[in-house]
Write an enzyme that holds these catalytic residues in place. Structure first.
Site: not given
Length: 176
Positions: A55, A57, A85, A88
């Site tokens: 992701h 992040e 999410c 993260c």
């Protein structure tokens, strides 16, 4: 233009690069007192790939850990085109990041609104300031373009896709 908008614009640029590569359009910027430290964009979603680890992040946080700076993480702000999410957001808390600014809410998997009161102290006791909806429409446009593209299968038909495609852009303030 506010500092939050300037830095979110940089996150949107990262998201646009991901989108141009066929990836889910999430971009991230980590900044300290308005200065960019690291960036990241989503990988692992193009061409039917199902990588759920890279992701934006997580990419930016890995890059941050590679810096040998002596910066208090509580003074770092994370800017992301989509609400982090749960994975993260947990990593953000563990890294000690003090502030999360996001553009578009993740109705399917957003982690910033979780009730942490029943969690273990490591997560429950972390202080993270969350600022939602910064440049939401600009981010929404990217996600709508992604979900409208028949070549993109990632999360097609999901709650997130349906919600995103049902959203209307806000009227410009000058029209109000």
């Amino acid at each position: 233009m506010t500092t939050d908008n300037k830095l979110m614009k940089k996150a949107l640029h990262q998201a646009q690069q991901a989108f141009s590569s066929g990836e889910f359009p999430v971009g991230c910027v980590l900044a300290h007192h308005g200065q960019v430290l690291t960036t990241g964009s989503r990988t692992g979603t193009a061409a039917g790939s199902a990588n759920e680890v890279d992701h934006a992040e997580m990419v930016a946080l890995r890059r941050l850990s590679a810096l040998n700076g002596n910066i208090n993480p509580a003074e770092i702000s994370l800017y992301c085109t989509m609400e982090p999410c749960l994975m993260c957001f947990s990593a953000i808390m563990l890294a000690g990041i003090g502030r999360v600014v996001f553009a578009y809410e993740d109705v399917m998997g957003g982690g910033t609104g979780i009730d942490r009161s029943a969690l273990a102290p490591l997560y429950r006791d972390r202080t993270v300031r969350v600022v939602p909806n910064v440049m939401r429409d600009e981010s929404l446009r990217l996600f709508q373009a992604f979900f409208k593209n028949p070549d993109n299968d990632y999360w097609r038909g999901s709650l997130l896709a349906e919600y995103t495609l049902s959203q209307s852009l806000q009227a410009p303030e000058s029209a109000m």
